[in-house]
Design a protein around this motif. Structure first.
Motif, PDB file in Angstrom:
ATOM      1  N   GLY A 157       3.798  18.935  -4.211  1.00 19.19           N
ATOM      2  CA  GLY A 157       5.001  18.156  -3.944  1.00 19.19           C
ATOM      3  C   GLY A 157       4.632  16.787  -3.388  1.00 19.19           C
ATOM      4  N   GLU A 158       5.626  16.130  -2.799  1.00 21.61           N
ATOM      5  CA  GLU A 158       5.389  14.800  -2.233  1.00 21.61           C
ATOM      6  C   GLU A 158       4.986  14.934  -0.773  1.00 21.61           C
ATOM      7  N   PHE A 159       4.025  14.130  -0.363  1.00 19.19           N
ATOM      8  CA  PHE A 159       3.549  14.155   1.020  1.00 19.19           C
ATOM      9  C   PHE A 159       3.172  12.745   1.446  1.00 19.19           C
ATOM     10  N   SER A 160       3.045  12.547   2.742  1.00 16.32           N
ATOM     11  CA  SER A 160       2.732  11.234   3.302  1.00 16.32           C
ATOM     12  C   SER A 160       1.240  11.058   3.505  1.00 16.32           C
ATOM     13  N   LYS A 161       0.816   9.794   3.505  1.00 19.11           N
ATOM     14  CA  LYS A 161      -0.564   9.473   3.819  1.00 19.11           C
ATOM     15  C   LYS A 161      -0.864   9.987   5.224  1.00 19.11           C
ATOM     16  N   GLY A 162      -1.974  10.695   5.378  1.00 19.18           N
ATOM     17  CA  GLY A 162      -2.347  11.270   6.664  1.00 19.18           C
ATOM     18  C   GLY A 162      -1.943  12.719   6.838  1.00 19.18           C
ATOM     19  N   ASP A 163      -1.127  13.250   5.922  1.00 15.10           N
ATOM     20  CA  ASP A 163      -0.711  14.658   6.013  1.00 15.10           C
ATOM     21  C   ASP A 163      -1.826  15.624   5.638  1.00 15.10           C
ATOM     22  N   MET A 164      -2.714  15.198   4.762  1.00  8.85           N
ATOM     23  CA  MET A 164      -3.775  16.066   4.256  1.00  8.85           C
ATOM     24  C   MET A 164      -5.092  15.761   4.984  1.00  8.85           C
ATOM     25  N   VAL A 165      -6.047  16.667   4.865  1.00 10.27           N
ATOM     26  CA  VAL A 165      -7.361  16.447   5.489  1.00 10.27           C
ATOM     27  C   VAL A 165      -8.024  15.198   4.897  1.00 10.27           C
ATOM     28  N   GLY A 166      -8.882  14.560   5.690  1.00  6.07           N
ATOM     29  CA  GLY A 166      -9.464  13.263   5.368  1.00  6.07           C
ATOM     30  C   GLY A 166      -9.975  13.052   3.962  1.00  6.07           C
ATOM     31  N   PRO A 167     -10.946  13.843   3.481  1.00  5.65           N
ATOM     32  CA  PRO A 167     -11.499  13.591   2.143  1.00  5.65           C
ATOM     33  C   PRO A 167     -10.446  13.732   1.037  1.00  5.65           C
ATOM     34  N   PHE A 168      -9.547  14.687   1.193  1.00  6.02           N
ATOM     35  CA  PHE A 168      -8.490  14.895   0.211  1.00  6.02           C
ATOM     36  C   PHE A 168      -7.536  13.704   0.225  1.00  6.02           C
ATOM     37  N   ASP A 169      -7.118  13.301   1.419  1.00  7.31           N
ATOM     38  CA  ASP A 169      -6.209  12.177   1.592  1.00  7.31           C
ATOM     39  C   ASP A 169      -6.806  10.903   0.976  1.00  7.31           C
ATOM     40  N   LYS A 170      -8.079  10.669   1.241  1.00  7.11           N
ATOM     41  CA  LYS A 170      -8.743   9.476   0.711  1.00  7.11           C
ATOM     42  C   LYS A 170      -8.735   9.484  -0.814  1.00  7.11           C
ATOM     43  N   ALA A 171      -9.045  10.623  -1.421  1.00  7.88           N
ATOM     44  CA  ALA A 171      -9.063  10.732  -2.882  1.00  7.88           C
ATOM     45  C   ALA A 171      -7.672  10.492  -3.468  1.00  7.88           C
ATOM     46  N   MET A 182       0.841  -1.189   0.000  1.00  8.79           N
ATOM     47  CA  MET A 182       0.000   0.000   0.000  1.00  8.79           C
ATOM     48  C   MET A 182       0.884   1.250   0.000  1.00  8.79           C
ATOM     49  N   ALA A 183       0.525   2.210  -0.822  1.00 13.24           N
ATOM     50  CA  ALA A 183       1.296   3.447  -0.944  1.00 13.24           C
ATOM     51  C   ALA A 183       1.262   4.254   0.354  1.00 13.24           C
ATOM     52  N   LYS A 184       2.401   4.834   0.673  1.00 11.94           N
ATOM     53  CA  LYS A 184       2.493   5.667   1.867  1.00 11.94           C
ATOM     54  C   LYS A 184       2.811   7.119   1.533  1.00 11.94           C
ATOM     55  N   ARG A 185       3.245   7.364   0.294  1.00 12.26           N
ATOM     56  CA  ARG A 185       3.569   8.724  -0.127  1.00 12.26           C
ATOM     57  C   ARG A 185       2.949   8.966  -1.501  1.00 12.26           C
ATOM     58  N   ALA A 186       2.689  10.231  -1.781  1.00  8.29           N
ATOM     59  CA  ALA A 186       2.110  10.588  -3.079  1.00  8.29           C
ATOM     60  C   ALA A 186       2.567  11.984  -3.474  1.00  8.29           C
ATOM     61  N   CYS A 187       2.392  12.288  -4.736  1.00  8.42           N
ATOM     62  CA  CYS A 187       2.643  13.626  -5.270  1.00  8.42           C
ATOM     63  C   CYS A 187       1.407  14.008  -6.074  1.00  8.42           C
ATOM     64  N   ALA A 188       0.885  15.207  -5.817  1.00  6.54           N
ATOM     65  CA  ALA A 188      -0.356  15.610  -6.486  1.00  6.54           C
ATOM     66  C   ALA A 188      -0.362  17.099  -6.790  1.00  6.54           C
ATOM     67  N   LEU A 189      -1.189  17.452  -7.752  1.00  9.72           N
ATOM     68  CA  LEU A 189      -1.517  18.833  -8.079  1.00  9.72           C
ATOM     69  C   LEU A 189      -2.957  19.056  -7.632  1.00  9.72           C
ATOM     70  N   HIS A 190      -3.286  20.293  -7.246  1.00  5.17           N
ATOM     71  CA  HIS A 190      -4.686  20.562  -6.937  1.00  5.17           C
ATOM     72  C   HIS A 190      -5.039  22.010  -7.213  1.00  5.17           C
ATOM     73  N   ILE A 191      -6.322  22.220  -7.371  1.00  4.04           N
ATOM     74  CA  ILE A 191      -6.905  23.555  -7.512  1.00  4.04           C
ATOM     75  C   ILE A 191      -7.949  23.658  -6.409  1.00  4.04           C
ATOM     76  N   LEU A 192      -7.849  24.680  -5.591  1.00  4.21           N
ATOM     77  CA  LEU A 192      -8.789  24.905  -4.498  1.00  4.21           C
ATOM     78  C   LEU A 192      -9.598  26.165  -4.781  1.00  4.21           C
ATOM     79  N   VAL A 193     -10.928  26.011  -4.741  1.00  2.09           N
ATOM     80  CA  VAL A 193     -11.833  27.147  -4.940  1.00  2.09           C
ATOM     81  C   VAL A 193     -12.904  27.123  -3.845  1.00  2.09           C
ATOM     82  N   LYS A 194     -13.642  28.208  -3.733  1.00  4.66           N
ATOM     83  CA  LYS A 194     -14.621  28.331  -2.644  1.00  4.66           C
ATOM     84  C   LYS A 194     -15.939  27.618  -2.896  1.00  4.66           C
ATOM     85  N   THR A 195     -16.355  27.520  -4.174  1.00  3.55           N
ATOM     86  CA  THR A 195     -17.689  26.972  -4.439  1.00  3.55           C
ATOM     87  C   THR A 195     -17.637  25.727  -5.315  1.00  3.55           C
ATOM     88  N   GLU A 196     -18.633  24.875  -5.126  1.00  5.96           N
ATOM     89  CA  GLU A 196     -18.741  23.672  -5.951  1.00  5.96           C
ATOM     90  C   GLU A 196     -18.989  24.050  -7.409  1.00  5.96           C
TER      91      GLU A 196
END
Length: 93
Positions: A51-65, A1-15
């Protein structure tokens, strides 16, 4: 099971804004350019690169995705207490 990941994201206020950006990405828009223009996260200046981060570093829904979703595919909207995210996982290890 993966323990680290690298991702890009865009954060906005509304759905609605998140869904509109996803449509642009689905039509071939550049993720990094949209992140620089629209993301309210400081990572937007880097094209959404978290950048690269560990599982559990991000908030729950983001981490799960990040750790359960597909690689190199735009996911979202993912709702967190910060807003709505579009994310693209570059790799997991």
């Amino acid at each position: 099971m993966a323990k680290r990941a690298c991702a890009l994201h865009i954060l906005v206020k509304t759905e609605a804004e998140c869904l509109a950006l996803k449509q642009q990405l689905d039509r071939g828009a550049d993720f990094g350019k949209l992140a620089k223009k629209h993301s309210i996260c400081p990572s937007g200046k880097r094209g959404g690169d978290l950048g690269e981060f560990s599982k559990g570093d991000m908030v729950g829904p983001f981490d799960k995705a990040v750790f359960s979703g597909p690689l190199l595919t735009v996911q979202g909207p993912v709702k967190t207490r910060f807003g709505y995210h579009l994310l693209k996982v570059l790799y997991r290890n």
